[in-house]
Enzyme design. Structure first.
Site, mmCIF file in Angstrom:
data_model
loop_
_atom_site.group_PDB
_atom_site.id
_atom_site.type_symbol
_atom_site.label_atom_id
_atom_site.label_comp_id
_atom_site.label_asym_id
_atom_site.label_seq_id
_atom_site.Cartn_x
_atom_site.Cartn_y
_atom_site.Cartn_z
ATOM 1 N N ASP A 172 0.850 -1.182 0.000
ATOM 2 C CA ASP A 172 0.000 0.000 0.000
ATOM 3 C C ASP A 172 0.889 1.237 0.000
ATOM 4 O OD1 ASP A 172 -1.769 2.123 0.517
ATOM 5 O OD2 ASP A 172 -3.135 0.801 1.599
ATOM 6 N N ALA A 234 -13.200 -6.622 -3.062
ATOM 7 C CA ALA A 234 -13.033 -5.167 -3.036
ATOM 8 C C ALA A 234 -13.915 -4.514 -4.089
ATOM 9 C CB ALA A 234 -11.566 -4.801 -3.235
ATOM 10 N N ASP A 259 -16.190 -11.837 -5.316
ATOM 11 C CA ASP A 259 -17.471 -11.336 -4.825
ATOM 12 C C ASP A 259 -17.927 -10.123 -5.614
ATOM 13 O OD1 ASP A 259 -19.639 -11.319 -2.850
ATOM 14 O OD2 ASP A 259 -18.750 -9.430 -2.173
ATOM 15 N N GLU A 264 -22.020 -5.494 -12.890
ATOM 16 C CA GLU A 264 -22.909 -6.043 -11.863
ATOM 17 C C GLU A 264 -24.325 -5.512 -12.061
ATOM 18 O OE1 GLU A 264 -21.454 -5.380 -7.912
ATOM 19 O OE2 GLU A 264 -19.538 -6.359 -8.309
ATOM 20 N N HIS A 285 -21.657 -10.061 -4.718
ATOM 21 C CA HIS A 285 -21.335 -8.825 -3.989
ATOM 22 C C HIS A 285 -21.990 -8.814 -2.607
ATOM 23 C CE1 HIS A 285 -19.989 -4.435 -4.794
ATOM 24 N NE2 HIS A 285 -19.868 -4.722 -3.505
ATOM 25 N N ALA A 287 -20.023 -9.923 0.325
ATOM 26 C CA ALA A 287 -19.009 -10.082 1.370
ATOM 27 C C ALA A 287 -19.275 -9.179 2.565
ATOM 28 C CB ALA A 287 -17.613 -9.821 0.811
#
Length: 314
Positions: A172, A234, A259, A264, A285, A287
């Site tokens: 990151d 994510a 996920d 979508e 989607h 999670a």
């Protein structure tokens, strides 16, 4: 017309809290009726949305009295943040409220995919006994977890992974390498290439931006350790889905859990790319959606929206 318009599912207790304070329209199917959504938005002061409602363009232009957008979740790629800021519209995500839910999804998916035993159900039901074929499942203890992104959800995931005996690395660029959180979680900062090459489980925790779109493309997937597991809870679009499917079918990686998807709901023609992929978990989607998380997310969003409306004197 309603002061607060809720366009997607929200916990009923939180809806009741809003309705007790303000004129509230709760219609979780509104997102699928664009004309009705535009009409409802024209006089509202607050929009409460999940990830499907596109708060941009025509909708944002129609909502001339808008003060605040309450996001039932944390991803903001369905909201034109710059346009909202230019108009003084506050955007309030439910930061932290579904961290635990997503972290548990990641760990559970990693354990399922490493072990592989869940695939035995149809055979056992059919009277078969594929014990020998399932003797080489892998334990999560002793494996390395690579987190791409090291924000709050990734940190919750790291806490659980460490408790299960995993070592943890993360990439990151927005977290300084000398930040105390690395030591607190027993994690080590790593370059993206090194993380991909040495991690047994790779989990994505980044937003969808110009920089992260197709971050895990064919070349990046090829750099993953052979037999590694990839988990994306994510944002869709971060993973090149056809490239992932090809890697799974070729046996270059050991499994994947997705996920989120580039489109979508996932259209049938795009879902077909995953046909024949081994050791693959696909979920719609969810999670961050559990009974507990829904309550926390909805309650926090309701509080955020009421706070901003009161602050603005709206």
């Amino acid at each position: 017309m309603a002061d607060i318009v809720i366009t997607e599912f929200m916990d009923e207790a939180a809806v009741a809290d809003l309705a007790a304070r303000r004129d509230t329209l709760y219609d979780p199917g509104l997102v699928d009726r664009p004309a009705d959504l535009l009409a409802a938005a024209r006089d509202c002061r607050a929009l409460v949305v999940r990830n499907r409602t596109q708060v941009r363009g025509e909708l944002l232009a129609a909502a001339q009295r808008l003060v605040v957008v309450g996001r039932l979740g944390v991803g903001l790629d369905n909201i034109d943040i710059d346009a909202c800021a230019a108009r003084g519209v506050v955007v309030r995500p439910a930061t932290g409220a579904n961290d635990v839910s997503v972290a548990e999804y990641v760990i559970a998916s990693a354990m399922l995919l490493l072990r592989g035993a869940y695939r035995a159900t149809p055979d056992v039901v059919a009277g078969l006994w594929p014990r020998n074929a399932l003797m080489n499942g892998r334990e999560i203890s002793g494996k390395r977890l690579g987190l791409i992104g090291f924000g709050s959800i990734a940190r919750e995931t790291a806490r659980r992974a460490g408790a299960l005996g995993m070592s943890i690395v993360a990439h990151d660029p927005f977290v300084p390498t000398d930040a105390p959180i690395w030591g607190e979680l027993g994690a080590r900062p790593e370059s993206l290439d090194a993380l991909l090459a040495a991690s047994d489980v790779v989990s994505l925790h980044v937003p969808l931006t110009d920089q992260t779109r197709s971050l895990l493309d064919a070349a990046a997937i090829a750099r993953m350790a052979r037999g590694a597991i990839l988990i994306n809870a994510a944002r869709g679009g971060v993973v090149d889905e056809p490239a992932l499917a090809e890697a799974l079918r070729a046996g270059r990686i050991g499994g994947a859990a997705l996920d989120v998807f580039d489109a979508e709901p996932l259209p049938a023609e795009k879902a077909a790319v995953f046909a024949g992929c081994p050791n693959l978990i696909l979920t719609p989607h969810i999670a961050g959606l559990t009974e507990e998380a829904n309550g926390r997310v909805s309650s926090l969003t309701a509080a955020n929206v009421l706070h901003e409306l009161d602050r603005a004197g709206a």
